[in-house]
Scaffold this active site. Structure first.
Site, PDB file in Angstrom:
ATOM      1  N   TYR A   1       0.831  -1.217   0.000  1.00  9.39           N
ATOM      2  CA  TYR A   1       0.000   0.000   0.000  1.00  9.39           C
ATOM      3  C   TYR A   1       0.864   1.266   0.000  1.00  9.39           C
ATOM      4  CZ  TYR A   1      -4.312  -2.555   0.550  1.00  9.39           C
ATOM      5  OH  TYR A   1      -5.384  -3.371   0.307  1.00  9.39           O
TER       6      TYR A   1
ATOM      7  N   ASP B   1       9.198  -7.257  -5.031  1.00  9.28           N
ATOM      8  CA  ASP B   1       8.501  -7.916  -3.925  1.00  9.28           C
ATOM      9  C   ASP B   1       8.740  -9.420  -4.038  1.00  9.28           C
ATOM     10  OD1 ASP B   1       5.834  -6.696  -2.142  1.00  9.28           O
ATOM     11  OD2 ASP B   1       6.221  -8.867  -2.124  1.00  9.28           O
TER      12      ASP B   1
ATOM     13  N   THR C   1       5.699  -4.038   8.653  1.00  8.81           N
ATOM     14  CA  THR C   1       6.315  -4.049   9.995  1.00  8.81           C
ATOM     15  C   THR C   1       5.213  -4.294  11.041  1.00  8.81           C
ATOM     16  OG1 THR C   1       6.063  -1.635  10.012  1.00  8.81           O
ATOM     17  CG2 THR C   1       8.232  -2.480   9.427  1.00  8.81           C
TER      18      THR C   1
ATOM     19  N   ASN D   1       1.251   9.262  14.219  1.00 11.04           N
ATOM     20  CA  ASN D   1       0.144   8.305  14.241  1.00 11.04           C
ATOM     21  C   ASN D   1      -0.517   8.236  15.610  1.00 11.04           C
ATOM     22  OD1 ASN D   1       0.201   7.706  11.582  1.00 11.04           O
ATOM     23  ND2 ASN D   1       0.990   5.626  11.782  1.00 11.04           N
TER      24      ASN D   1
ATOM     25  N   PHE E   1      -0.768  10.641  17.835  1.00  8.09           N
ATOM     26  CA  PHE E   1      -1.595  11.843  18.034  1.00  8.09           C
ATOM     27  C   PHE E   1      -2.890  11.766  17.220  1.00  8.09           C
ATOM     28  CE2 PHE E   1       0.341  15.569  20.321  1.00  8.09           C
ATOM     29  CZ  PHE E   1       1.300  14.834  20.991  1.00  8.09           C
TER      30      PHE E   1
ATOM     31  N   CYS F   1      -2.047   0.499  10.725  1.00  7.69           N
ATOM     32  CA  CYS F   1      -0.941   1.165  11.429  1.00  7.69           C
ATOM     33  C   CYS F   1      -1.218   1.721  12.817  1.00  7.69           C
ATOM     34  CB  CYS F   1      -0.372   2.250  10.536  1.00  7.69           C
ATOM     35  SG  CYS F   1       0.376   1.524   9.065  1.00  7.69           S
TER      36      CYS F   1
ATOM     37  N   ARG G   1     -21.286   6.007  11.264  1.00  5.36           N
ATOM     38  CA  ARG G   1     -20.347   6.920  10.604  1.00  5.36           C
ATOM     39  C   ARG G   1     -20.922   8.323  10.413  1.00  5.36           C
ATOM     40  NH1 ARG G   1     -14.911   5.362   9.728  1.00  5.36           N
ATOM     41  NH2 ARG G   1     -14.862   3.147   9.388  1.00  5.36           N
TER      42      ARG G   1
HETATM   43  P1  NAD Z   1       2.031  -4.166   2.824  1.00  4.98           P
HETATM   44  O1  NAD Z   1       1.904  -5.397   3.644  1.00  4.98           O
HETATM   45  O2  NAD Z   1       0.883  -3.721   1.981  1.00  4.98           O
HETATM   46  O3  NAD Z   1       3.288  -4.319   1.836  1.00  4.98           O
HETATM   47  C1  NAD Z   1       4.542  -4.784   2.236  1.00  4.98           C
HETATM   48  C2  NAD Z   1       5.115  -5.640   1.101  1.00  4.98           C
HETATM   49  O4  NAD Z   1       6.473  -5.971   1.416  1.00  4.98           O
HETATM   50  C3  NAD Z   1       4.393  -6.970   0.895  1.00  4.98           C
HETATM   51  O5  NAD Z   1       3.903  -7.059  -0.428  1.00  4.98           O
HETATM   52  C4  NAD Z   1       5.478  -8.033   1.178  1.00  4.98           C
HETATM   53  O6  NAD Z   1       5.380  -9.187   0.351  1.00  4.98           O
HETATM   54  C5  NAD Z   1       6.738  -7.256   0.880  1.00  4.98           C
HETATM   55  N1  NAD Z   1       7.943  -7.822   1.507  1.00  4.98           N
HETATM   56  C6  NAD Z   1       8.120  -8.181   2.805  1.00  4.98           C
HETATM   57  N2  NAD Z   1       9.382  -8.621   2.990  1.00  4.98           N
HETATM   58  C7  NAD Z   1      10.019  -8.524   1.808  1.00  4.98           C
HETATM   59  C8  NAD Z   1      11.346  -8.817   1.371  1.00  4.98           C
HETATM   60  N3  NAD Z   1      12.268  -9.275   2.230  1.00  4.98           N
HETATM   61  N4  NAD Z   1      11.654  -8.647   0.068  1.00  4.98           N
HETATM   62  C9  NAD Z   1      10.723  -8.179  -0.797  1.00  4.98           C
HETATM   63  N5  NAD Z   1       9.443  -7.862  -0.448  1.00  4.98           N
HETATM   64  C10 NAD Z   1       9.107  -8.037   0.842  1.00  4.98           C
HETATM   65  O7  NAD Z   1       2.467  -3.009   3.825  1.00  4.98           O
HETATM   66  P2  NAD Z   1       2.177  -1.441   3.664  1.00  4.98           P
HETATM   67  O8  NAD Z   1       0.805  -1.122   4.098  1.00  4.98           O
HETATM   68  O9  NAD Z   1       2.662  -1.004   2.331  1.00  4.98           O
HETATM   69  O10 NAD Z   1       3.157  -0.862   4.793  1.00  4.98           O
HETATM   70  C11 NAD Z   1       4.555  -0.859   4.617  1.00  4.98           C
HETATM   71  C12 NAD Z   1       5.181   0.004   5.694  1.00  4.98           C
HETATM   72  O11 NAD Z   1       4.746   1.353   5.539  1.00  4.98           O
HETATM   73  C13 NAD Z   1       4.811  -0.378   7.122  1.00  4.98           C
HETATM   74  O12 NAD Z   1       5.931  -0.142   7.932  1.00  4.98           O
HETATM   75  C14 NAD Z   1       3.709   0.583   7.486  1.00  4.98           C
HETATM   76  O13 NAD Z   1       3.662   0.828   8.876  1.00  4.98           O
HETATM   77  C15 NAD Z   1       4.139   1.833   6.748  1.00  4.98           C
HETATM   78  N6  NAD Z   1       3.051   2.741   6.365  1.00  4.98           N
HETATM   79  C16 NAD Z   1       1.884   2.245   5.872  1.00  4.98           C
HETATM   80  C17 NAD Z   1       0.873   3.114   5.448  1.00  4.98           C
HETATM   81  C18 NAD Z   1      -0.430   2.610   4.900  1.00  4.98           C
HETATM   82  O14 NAD Z   1      -1.316   3.430   4.680  1.00  4.98           O
HETATM   83  N7  NAD Z   1      -0.607   1.332   4.645  1.00  4.98           N
HETATM   84  C19 NAD Z   1       1.094   4.497   5.518  1.00  4.98           C
HETATM   85  C20 NAD Z   1       2.311   4.968   6.023  1.00  4.98           C
HETATM   86  C21 NAD Z   1       3.285   4.076   6.433  1.00  4.98           C
HETATM   87  C1  UGA Z   2      -3.146   6.850   8.930  1.00  5.69           C
HETATM   88  C2  UGA Z   2      -2.611   8.288   8.979  1.00  5.69           C
HETATM   89  O1  UGA Z   2      -3.685   9.187   8.724  1.00  5.69           O
HETATM   90  C3  UGA Z   2      -1.510   8.497   7.942  1.00  5.69           C
HETATM   91  O2  UGA Z   2      -0.957   9.800   8.080  1.00  5.69           O
HETATM   92  C4  UGA Z   2      -0.423   7.462   8.160  1.00  5.69           C
HETATM   93  O3  UGA Z   2       0.579   7.594   7.168  1.00  5.69           O
HETATM   94  C5  UGA Z   2      -1.027   6.077   8.091  1.00  5.69           C
HETATM   95  O4  UGA Z   2      -2.073   5.954   9.087  1.00  5.69           O
HETATM   96  C6  UGA Z   2      -0.053   4.986   8.405  1.00  5.69           C
HETATM   97  O5  UGA Z   2       0.991   5.211   8.996  1.00  5.69           O
HETATM   98  O6  UGA Z   2      -0.429   3.862   8.051  1.00  5.69           O
HETATM   99  P1  UGA Z   2      -4.857   5.531   7.395  1.00  5.69           P
HETATM  100  O7  UGA Z   2      -4.837   4.544   8.507  1.00  5.69           O
HETATM  101  O8  UGA Z   2      -4.638   5.045   6.025  1.00  5.69           O
HETATM  102  O9  UGA Z   2      -3.751   6.666   7.661  1.00  5.69           O
HETATM  103  O10 UGA Z   2      -6.251   6.313   7.381  1.00  5.69           O
HETATM  104  P2  UGA Z   2      -6.882   7.454   8.331  1.00  5.69           P
HETATM  105  O11 UGA Z   2      -7.567   8.410   7.470  1.00  5.69           O
HETATM  106  O12 UGA Z   2      -5.901   7.978   9.290  1.00  5.69           O
HETATM  107  O13 UGA Z   2      -7.990   6.636   9.108  1.00  5.69           O
HETATM  108  C7  UGA Z   2      -7.645   5.688  10.116  1.00  5.69           C
HETATM  109  C8  UGA Z   2      -8.907   5.223  10.809  1.00  5.69           C
HETATM  110  O14 UGA Z   2      -9.449   6.270  11.596  1.00  5.69           O
HETATM  111  C9  UGA Z   2     -10.033   4.798   9.855  1.00  5.69           C
HETATM  112  O15 UGA Z   2     -10.670   3.667  10.361  1.00  5.69           O
HETATM  113  C10 UGA Z   2     -10.948   6.002   9.838  1.00  5.69           C
HETATM  114  O16 UGA Z   2     -12.275   5.688   9.522  1.00  5.69           O
HETATM  115  C11 UGA Z   2     -10.815   6.476  11.265  1.00  5.69           C
HETATM  116  N1  UGA Z   2     -11.129   7.904  11.416  1.00  5.69           N
HETATM  117  C12 UGA Z   2     -10.386   8.850  10.798  1.00  5.69           C
HETATM  118  C13 UGA Z   2     -12.196   8.276  12.215  1.00  5.69           C
HETATM  119  O17 UGA Z   2     -12.903   7.427  12.798  1.00  5.69           O
HETATM  120  N2  UGA Z   2     -12.487   9.616  12.358  1.00  5.69           N
HETATM  121  C14 UGA Z   2     -11.750  10.576  11.755  1.00  5.69           C
HETATM  122  O18 UGA Z   2     -12.076  11.780  11.948  1.00  5.69           O
HETATM  123  C15 UGA Z   2     -10.672  10.183  10.956  1.00  5.69           C
END
Ligand code: NAD
Ligand code: UGA
Length: 475
Positions: free
Chosen positions: A15, A37, A95, A230, A232, A282, A450
Site C-alpha cells: 500500500y 517484492d 512491519t 500516528n 496523536f 498502522c 459513521r
Molecule cells: P504491505 O503489507 O501492503 O506491503 C509490504 C510488502 O512488502 C508486501 O507485499 C510483502 O510481500 C513485501 N515484503 C516483505 N518482505 C520482503 C522482502 N524481504 N523482500 C521483498 N518484499 C518483501 O504493507 P504497507 O501497508 O505497504 O506498509 C509498509 C510500511 O509502511 C509499514 O511499515 C507501514 O507501517 C508503513 N506505512 C503504511 C501506510 C499505509 O497506509 N498502509 C502508511 C504509512 C506508512
Molecule cells: C493513517 C494516517 O492518517 C496516515 O498519516 C499514516 O501515514 C497512516 O495511518 C499509516 O501510517 O499507516 P490511514 O490509517 O490510512 O492513515 O487512514 P486514516 O484516514 O488515518 O484513518 C484511520 C482510521 O481512523 C479509519 O478507520 C478512519 O475511519 C478512522 N477515522 C479517521 C475516524 O474514525 N475519524 C476521523 O475523523 C478520521
C-alpha cells in the site's frame, strides 16, 4: 560525493511501496523506478493488463500506472538484479506487531526489514543510499547500518566497493487519499547524518514539492516523529469517540460539539469524526510499539497514557455491537442484518484492523445472519477476516450465526431487520429508500456508525434510526 539518482529500487510493493513509487516515477521521468517484492501474485497483479485488477484500490492510482508502467516504472520479483543496479533503495516492507517471543503483542516484528537489509548488503554495488520508508521503532537505522556494513568488514569478501548511507523518510499518506497525499503532502521528513545523501533524496522530492515543505532532521527524530504523528491522530479519534458516548446519554450531538471545538484553531477541524473506532494497519500497531518502547525505557506513565487510546478504541467497537443487540430486543439470533461497508474507511479495499471485523464477529457470535456488502472488498477477504466460511444459503433452522456476501445494497437488505453502516462509502448517501424499505422486515432499524446522516430521507419510510453520538437516541 554529489549524487544524481538515476535508478531507484523499492523493496515492498504494498500500500505504500506501490503508490509512493508510482508518484515518484510520474514526477521524475528520467529516473528508473523498480518496485520489487517476494510475492509473485502481488507483482503479477501490479503488472495486470486490466488496470481494475491492480492489487490495491486508490483513487487516481490506475491513471498513473497507465502513464508510467513499462516506461520508467517496473514491478518485478527480480530483487537481486534491481538492488544491484540501484543508487537509492527504499525499504517499504511490512512491519506488523510481533506475534511471539520477546515483546510479543507489542513490539514491531523487524524480520522483513532485517531480511531486506541482508539482501541489500549482499547485492548492492558501490555507493548506495538506503531509505527507511517503513514505519520503524526509533533507532532501527542503527540495526540496518550494522547489517549493511557486515560485508564490507569481512577481509576476504568482495564487497563491490560498497558504501552505504542511511536515511529515514517516513511516509504519512493515508489510504483512500494516497495519491493526493503523495502529490501534495503537508511535509516531507528526511532524517540522516550525511548531507549529500539528504540532498540526493531532497532533489527527488523537489521535482514536485516546494522546498519549504521538506523538513531535515537527525535519524532518531525522524523515526520517532512518524510513530508520534500516528499516536496523536489516533488519540484524537479516541477522544472524540469517548465523547460520542457522553453525547448519546446527555442529549448533546457529537457533530455539533466537534464543529464547535474544531473552530478553535488550536484544536482544528480535521480528524474529529466519531465512528466505530479507528482501523487500518498502522494506528494500533504503532501505538503498541510506542507503549513497548516506553516500557523498555521504564516510562510506565507514558506507556499507560497511550495504552488508553487503544482501550477506548476497543471499547467503542464493543459498545456498538452491544447497543445493536439491545435495540433489537436483546437478541439477534436468526435475525438478518445488512452490513454496509467492510473496509476500514471509504475509498480503499483494505480491511486490516477494520472495526467491521470485530463488530461482525460479535454479531455472528450472538447468532445473527449477516448480509455483507462492500463496493471494493472481495468475499474471499471477508472470509479470511471473519475466519468463517461464507454460507451459500442461510440455515433458518440453525441458531448459529452466519454470513453471506451481497453484491449490492438491495440484495443485502432482503428480509433484514437492520441496516448497519460501518464504512462511509459515498454510494450510501444516495440510497433508494422506497426500494430498500420494501425489502426489509418491520420494525426496521438503521444503525449509522459513521454519521452519514440518513435520517431526513429514511425517516419517511418508517425506519428507527440510531446515529453515533446523537443525543436524540437518548429519549
Ligand atoms: P504491505 O503489507 O501492503 O506491503 C509490504 C510488502 O512488502 C508486501 O507485499 C510483502 O510481500 C513485501 N515484503 C516483505 N518482505 C520482503 C522482502 N524481504 N523482500 C521483498 N518484499 C518483501 O504493507 P504497507 O501497508 O505497504 O506498509 C509498509 C510500511 O509502511 C509499514 O511499515 C507501514 O507501517 C508503513 N506505512 C503504511 C501506510 C499505509 O497506509 N498502509 C502508511 C504509512 C506508512
Ligand atoms: C493513517 C494516517 O492518517 C496516515 O498519516 C499514516 O501515514 C497512516 O495511518 C499509516 O501510517 O499507516 P490511514 O490509517 O490510512 O492513515 O487512514 P486514516 O484516514 O488515518 O484513518 C484511520 C482510521 O481512523 C479509519 O478507520 C478512519 O475511519 C478512522 N477515522 C479517521 C475516524 O474514525 N475519524 C476521523 O475523523 C478520521
Amino acid at each position: 560525493m554529489n549524487y544524481q539518482i538515476k535508478n531507484i529500487c523499492c523493496i515492498g510493493a504494498g500500500y505504500v511501496g506501490g503508490p509512493s513509487m508510482a508518484v515518484i516515477a510520474d514526477n521524475c521521468t528520467n529516473t528508473i523506478v523498480n518496485v520489487v517484492d517476494l510475492n509473485q501474485e502481488r507483482i503479477d497483479l501490479w503488472n495486470s493488463k486490466d488496470l481494475s485488477n491492480l492489487p490495491i484500490y486508490e483513487p487516481g492510482l490506475k491513471e498513473i500506472i497507465k502513464r508510467r508502467r513499462g516506461k520508467n516504472l517496473f514491478f518485478s520479483t527480480e530483487i537481486k538484479k534491481h538492488i544491484s543496479e540501484a543508487d537509492m533503495i527504499f525499504i517499504s516492507v511490512n512491519t506488523p506487531t510481533k506475534l511471539k517471543g520477546i515483546g510479543a503483542g507489542e513490539a514491531i516484528d523487524l524480520k522483513w526489514v532485517e531480511a531486506s537489509s541482508r539482501k541489500i548488503s549482499q547485492y548492492a554495488k558501490g555507493k548506495t543510499i538506503v531509505v527507511e520508508k517503513s514505519t520503524l521503532p526509533v533507532r532501527t537505522a542503527e540495526t540496518i547500518k550494522n547489517i549493511l556494513n557486515s560485508n564490507t568488514k569481512k577481509p576476504n569478501v568482495d564487497s563491490n566497493n560498497q558504501e552505504f548511507y542511511i536515511l529515514s523518510n517516513p511516509e504519512f499518506l493515508a489510504e483512500g487519499t494516497a495519491i493526493n497525499d503523495l502529490e501534495n503532502p503537508d511535509r516531507i521528513l528526511i532524517g540522516g547524518d550525511n548531507n549529500n545523501a539528504i540532498q540526493a533524496l531532497e532533489s527527488i522530492y523537489s521535482n514536485w514539492i516546494n522546498k519549504d515543505k521538506i523538513i531535515k532532521t537527525d535519524l532518531w527524530s525522524a523515526e520517532l516523529s512518524k510513530l508520534i504523528a500516528n499516536a496523536f491522530l489516533a488519540q484524537r479519534i479516541s477522544s472524540i469517540n469517548s465523547i460520542s458516548a457522553l453525547c448519546e446519554v446527555t442529549g448533546a450531538n457529537i457533530k455539533e460539539v466537534a464543529n464547535a471545538i474544531g473552530k478553535d484553531k488550536r484544536i482544528g477541524e480535521l480528524f474529529l469524526n466519531s465512528g466505530p473506532g479507528f482501523g487500518g494497519s498502522c494506528f494500533k500497531k504503532d501505538i503498541l510499539n510506542l507503549v513497548y518502547i516506553c516500557k523498555y525505557y521504564g516510562l510506565h506513565e507514558t506507556a499507560n497514557y497511550w495504552q488508553q487510546v487503544l482501550e477506548i478504541n476497543k471499547w467503542q467497537q464493543e459498545r456498538i455491537s452491544n447497543l445493536i443487540i439491545n435495540k433489537l430486543f436483546g437478541t439477534v439470533v436468526g435475525k438478518r442484518l445488512s452490513i454496509l461497508g467492510f473496509s476500514f474507511k471509504k475509498n480503499t479495499n483494505d480491511t486490516r484492523e477494520s472495526p467491521a471485523i470485530k463488530i461482525c464477529k460479535d454479531l455472528i457470535e450472538e447468532g445473527a445472519k449477516l448480509n455483507i456488502y462492500d463496493p471494493k472488498v472481495k468475499s474471499k477477504v471477508i472470509e479470511k477476516d471473519l475466519n468463517l466460511k461464507e454460507s451459500i444459503d442461510f440455515d433458518n433452522n440453525s441458531e448459529l450465526g452466519e454470513w453471506r456476501f451481497a453484491s449490492n445494497i438491495e440484495e443485502s437488505a432482503v428480509d433484514a431487520d437492520a441496516l448497519i453502516f460501518l464504512t462511509e462509502w459515498e454510494e450510501f448517501r444516495s440510497i433508494n429508500w422506497q426500494n430498500i424499505s420494501n425489502k426489509m422486515r418491520d420494525p426496521k432499524w438503521i444503525f449509522d456508525t459513521r454519521s452519514i446522516d440518513l435520517s431526513k430521507e429514511a425517516q419517511k419510510f418508517g425506519f428507527n434510526i440510531w446515529m453515533i453520538g446523537e443525543g436524540k437516541n437518548y429519549s
